[in-house]
Scaffold this motif. Structure first.
Motif, mmCIF file in Angstrom:
data_model
loop_
_atom_site.group_PDB
_atom_site.id
_atom_site.type_symbol
_atom_site.label_atom_id
_atom_site.label_comp_id
_atom_site.label_asym_id
_atom_site.label_seq_id
_atom_site.Cartn_x
_atom_site.Cartn_y
_atom_site.Cartn_z
ATOM 1 N N ALA A 110 2.928 8.080 7.920
ATOM 2 C CA ALA A 110 1.897 9.115 7.983
ATOM 3 C C ALA A 110 1.537 9.589 6.593
ATOM 4 C CB ALA A 110 2.386 10.301 8.824
ATOM 5 N N ALA A 111 0.252 9.719 6.342
ATOM 6 C CA ALA A 111 -0.267 10.325 5.120
ATOM 7 C C ALA A 111 -0.938 11.638 5.493
ATOM 8 C CB ALA A 111 -1.266 9.388 4.454
ATOM 9 N N PHE A 112 -0.953 12.591 4.569
ATOM 10 C CA PHE A 112 -1.522 13.904 4.859
ATOM 11 C C PHE A 112 -2.954 13.820 5.373
ATOM 12 C CE2 PHE A 112 1.219 16.856 1.964
ATOM 13 C CZ PHE A 112 2.268 16.696 2.850
ATOM 14 N N GLY A 113 -3.705 12.860 4.872
ATOM 15 C CA GLY A 113 -5.106 12.776 5.254
ATOM 16 C C GLY A 113 -5.362 12.163 6.615
ATOM 17 N N ASP A 114 -4.317 11.698 7.276
ATOM 18 C CA ASP A 114 -4.438 11.084 8.608
ATOM 19 C C ASP A 114 -3.877 12.062 9.638
ATOM 20 O OD1 ASP A 114 -4.181 9.598 10.961
ATOM 21 O OD2 ASP A 114 -3.679 7.747 9.908
ATOM 22 N N GLY A 115 -4.759 12.833 10.244
ATOM 23 C CA GLY A 115 -4.335 13.891 11.150
ATOM 24 C C GLY A 115 -3.556 13.392 12.352
ATOM 25 N N ASP A 116 -4.017 12.314 12.977
ATOM 26 C CA ASP A 116 -3.322 11.794 14.160
ATOM 27 C C ASP A 116 -1.918 11.321 13.803
ATOM 28 O OD1 ASP A 116 -5.520 12.300 15.732
ATOM 29 O OD2 ASP A 116 -6.321 10.262 15.578
ATOM 30 N N ALA A 117 -1.796 10.596 12.695
ATOM 31 C CA ALA A 117 -0.486 10.102 12.282
ATOM 32 C C ALA A 117 0.446 11.255 11.918
ATOM 33 C CB ALA A 117 -0.630 9.141 11.105
ATOM 34 N N MET A 118 -0.088 12.262 11.253
ATOM 35 C CA MET A 118 0.742 13.412 10.879
ATOM 36 C C MET A 118 1.208 14.166 12.115
ATOM 37 S SD MET A 118 1.659 13.888 7.767
ATOM 38 C CE MET A 118 2.164 15.605 7.974
ATOM 39 N N ARG A 119 0.341 14.320 13.092
ATOM 40 C CA ARG A 119 0.726 15.019 14.326
ATOM 41 C C ARG A 119 1.884 14.291 15.004
ATOM 42 N NH1 ARG A 119 -3.810 14.979 16.584
ATOM 43 N NH2 ARG A 119 -3.471 13.255 18.031
ATOM 44 N N ASP A 120 1.800 12.968 15.071
ATOM 45 C CA ASP A 120 2.886 12.201 15.668
ATOM 46 C C ASP A 120 4.156 12.297 14.832
ATOM 47 O OD1 ASP A 120 1.164 11.408 17.672
ATOM 48 O OD2 ASP A 120 0.721 9.447 16.775
ATOM 49 N N ALA A 121 4.000 12.324 13.526
ATOM 50 C CA ALA A 121 5.160 12.310 12.636
ATOM 51 C C ALA A 121 5.974 13.599 12.724
ATOM 52 C CB ALA A 121 4.715 12.074 11.198
ATOM 53 N N VAL A 122 5.309 14.740 12.916
ATOM 54 C CA VAL A 122 6.035 16.019 12.920
ATOM 55 C C VAL A 122 6.263 16.554 14.333
ATOM 56 C CG1 VAL A 122 5.122 16.580 10.651
ATOM 57 C CG2 VAL A 122 3.944 17.443 12.679
ATOM 58 N N ALA A 123 5.868 15.789 15.344
ATOM 59 C CA ALA A 123 6.051 16.238 16.732
ATOM 60 C C ALA A 123 7.520 16.520 17.020
ATOM 61 C CB ALA A 123 5.530 15.171 17.699
ATOM 62 N N GLY A 124 7.776 17.655 17.630
ATOM 63 C CA GLY A 124 9.141 18.033 17.973
ATOM 64 C C GLY A 124 9.844 18.863 16.924
ATOM 65 N N ALA A 125 9.217 19.049 15.770
ATOM 66 C CA ALA A 125 9.822 19.862 14.710
ATOM 67 C C ALA A 125 9.408 21.316 14.859
ATOM 68 C CB ALA A 125 9.410 19.340 13.342
ATOM 69 N N GLY A 126 10.324 22.210 14.558
ATOM 70 C CA GLY A 126 10.009 23.630 14.566
ATOM 71 C C GLY A 126 9.540 24.115 13.209
ATOM 72 N N SER A 127 10.085 23.519 12.152
ATOM 73 C CA SER A 127 9.720 23.870 10.783
ATOM 74 C C SER A 127 9.281 22.614 10.045
ATOM 75 C CB SER A 127 10.907 24.494 10.035
ATOM 76 O OG SER A 127 11.320 25.705 10.623
ATOM 77 N N MET A 128 8.414 22.794 9.043
ATOM 78 C CA MET A 128 7.979 21.672 8.225
ATOM 79 C C MET A 128 8.031 22.045 6.761
ATOM 80 S SD MET A 128 4.374 19.480 8.208
ATOM 81 C CE MET A 128 3.330 20.705 7.408
ATOM 82 N N LEU A 129 8.764 21.247 5.985
ATOM 83 C CA LEU A 129 8.674 21.353 4.534
ATOM 84 C C LEU A 129 7.456 20.551 4.104
ATOM 85 C CD1 LEU A 129 9.853 22.152 1.744
ATOM 86 C CD2 LEU A 129 10.946 19.899 1.725
ATOM 87 N N MET A 130 6.510 21.219 3.498
ATOM 88 C CA MET A 130 5.283 20.560 3.059
ATOM 89 C C MET A 130 5.304 20.453 1.540
ATOM 90 S SD MET A 130 1.359 21.526 3.963
ATOM 91 C CE MET A 130 -0.017 20.690 3.170
ATOM 92 N N VAL A 131 5.636 19.255 1.055
ATOM 93 C CA VAL A 131 5.602 18.987 -0.375
ATOM 94 C C VAL A 131 4.188 18.539 -0.713
ATOM 95 C CG1 VAL A 131 6.585 17.638 -2.258
ATOM 96 C CG2 VAL A 131 8.027 18.295 -0.323
ATOM 97 N N SER A 132 3.567 19.198 -1.654
ATOM 98 C CA SER A 132 2.150 18.949 -1.927
ATOM 99 C C SER A 132 1.888 17.489 -2.283
ATOM 100 C CB SER A 132 1.661 19.845 -3.067
ATOM 101 O OG SER A 132 2.457 19.671 -4.219
ATOM 102 N N ALA A 133 0.707 17.024 -1.918
ATOM 103 C CA ALA A 133 0.297 15.656 -2.189
ATOM 104 C C ALA A 133 0.068 15.455 -3.684
ATOM 105 C CB ALA A 133 -0.976 15.331 -1.412
ATOM 106 N N HIS A 134 0.025 14.194 -4.098
ATOM 107 C CA HIS A 134 -0.296 13.898 -5.484
ATOM 108 C C HIS A 134 -1.686 14.435 -5.818
ATOM 109 C CE1 HIS A 134 3.218 11.507 -6.292
ATOM 110 N NE2 HIS A 134 2.984 10.714 -5.266
ATOM 111 N N GLU A 135 -1.854 14.806 -7.082
ATOM 112 C CA GLU A 135 -3.137 15.344 -7.515
ATOM 113 C C GLU A 135 -4.260 14.341 -7.253
ATOM 114 O OE1 GLU A 135 -0.489 15.102 -9.468
ATOM 115 O OE2 GLU A 135 0.123 17.157 -9.961
ATOM 116 N N ALA A 136 -5.338 14.851 -6.701
ATOM 117 C CA ALA A 136 -6.508 14.033 -6.406
ATOM 118 C C ALA A 136 -7.674 14.976 -6.126
ATOM 119 C CB ALA A 136 -6.260 13.132 -5.190
#
Length: 290
Positions: free
Chosen positions: A51-77
């Motif tokens: 999952a990449a941050f810019g892919d909403g569907d993939a991100m939703r599947d990747a974090v499904a079932g988690a209560g908390s998320m550590l969000m490390v910022s993406a590379h500068e762009a």
């Protein structure tokens, strides 16, 4: 039962360190990254689908079932804020209740450091979701201070006599781990400045590099025009060069001089100084050795 923690950027310098610390503490995690093959094998950890941050569907599947998320910022762009927004929306859709976001010291809409503006916009968006949140505004990495010196032994940039409170990756990870494991204990809605124990001028940074390498490392203060000219041959796009130059300007403006007690208060130990970091990490100055 403790909730599962999604760790983004889990193959990177911050996310990977946090993932390992959480595993050592027995926490259940979902490790998120673009390439699952690069994710660490850790007890209690599930490697999420790519999952990449810019892919909403993939991100939703990747974090499904988690209560908390550590969000490390993406590379500068140029589109980084949009990627962050997509990732946050995915977390909301997946039922994540809390986001711990690794931001940047002095994040503001008019910050001198142009990349810090992205962090402010991301923070504002997270605030508007209604989720619980904690923002970890870290200073420049100590590794980055060492990398400022070129192979010729000169640090160049428009930082003037400003100071920077550089911080170690390990200290950021210790703080993030403490916050993630202490859900509902006073961290919600809080912004922490995460810094080293001192704020150094770049002349002082050069002095420490001279000590550890045994060669003369110096700092040359450039004007803005000189800074752009000296980086013209890097082949980088204008937005990226502007980010590099403005990081020095943020030092000159005093925006990175804050020294906080966040590391000792939350991690339970003194933050690593630049000298201590260099003593423990010879790879950080390998480019300066003969």
């Amino acid at each position: 039962m403790a909730s599962v923690i999604a760790v983004t950027g889990a193959s990177g310098a911050i996310g990977g360190r946090v993932a390992r610390r959480l595993a050592e503490r027995g926490a259940g995690t979902r490790l998120v990254g673009r390439d699952p093959g690069r994710l660490p094998d850790l007890p209690g950890a599930v490697k999420a689908p790519p999952a990449a941050f810019g892919d909403g569907d993939a991100m939703r599947d990747a974090v499904a079932g988690a209560g908390s998320m550590l969000m490390v910022s993406a590379h500068e762009a140029p589109g980084r804020v949009r990627e962050h927004i997509t990732a946050v929306d995915a977390a909301v859709a997946a039922g994540v209740r809390r986001i711990v976001y690794v931001s940047f010291l002095g994040a503001a809409p008019d910050a001198a450091f142009t990349f810090a503006r992205d962090h402010w916009h991301t923070e504002q968006y997270i605030r508007g979701t209604g989720l619980a949140y904690t923002f970890l505004r870290d200073s420049l990495y100590l590794a980055g201070l060492a990398a400022m010196a070129g192979p010729d032994g000169v640090i160049r940039g428009p930082a003037g006599d400003g100071r920077v409170s550089g911080v170690a990756h390990d200290d950021i990870a210790d703080v993030a781990t403490a916050v993630l494991l202490e859900e509902g204990t006073g961290h919600d809605g809080v912004t922490y400045d995460v810094t080293g124990p001192e704020a150094l001028t770049l002349t002082e940074v050069a002095r420490e590099l001279s000590r550890i390498t045994g060669r003369a490392i110096t700092y040359t203060a450039e004007t803005r025009e000189e800074a752009f000219a000296s980086r013209a041959g890097y082949g980088a796009e204008e937005w990226e060069v502007t980010g590099w130059v403005s990081s020095y300007e943020a030092i000159a403006a005093g925006e990175l001089a804050t020294v906080s007690d966040t590391v000792p208060r939350l991690a339970g130990h003194r933050a690593q100084s630049f000298a201590q970091y260099l003593d423990a990490h010879p790879r950080a100055y390998r480019h300066l050795m003969p």
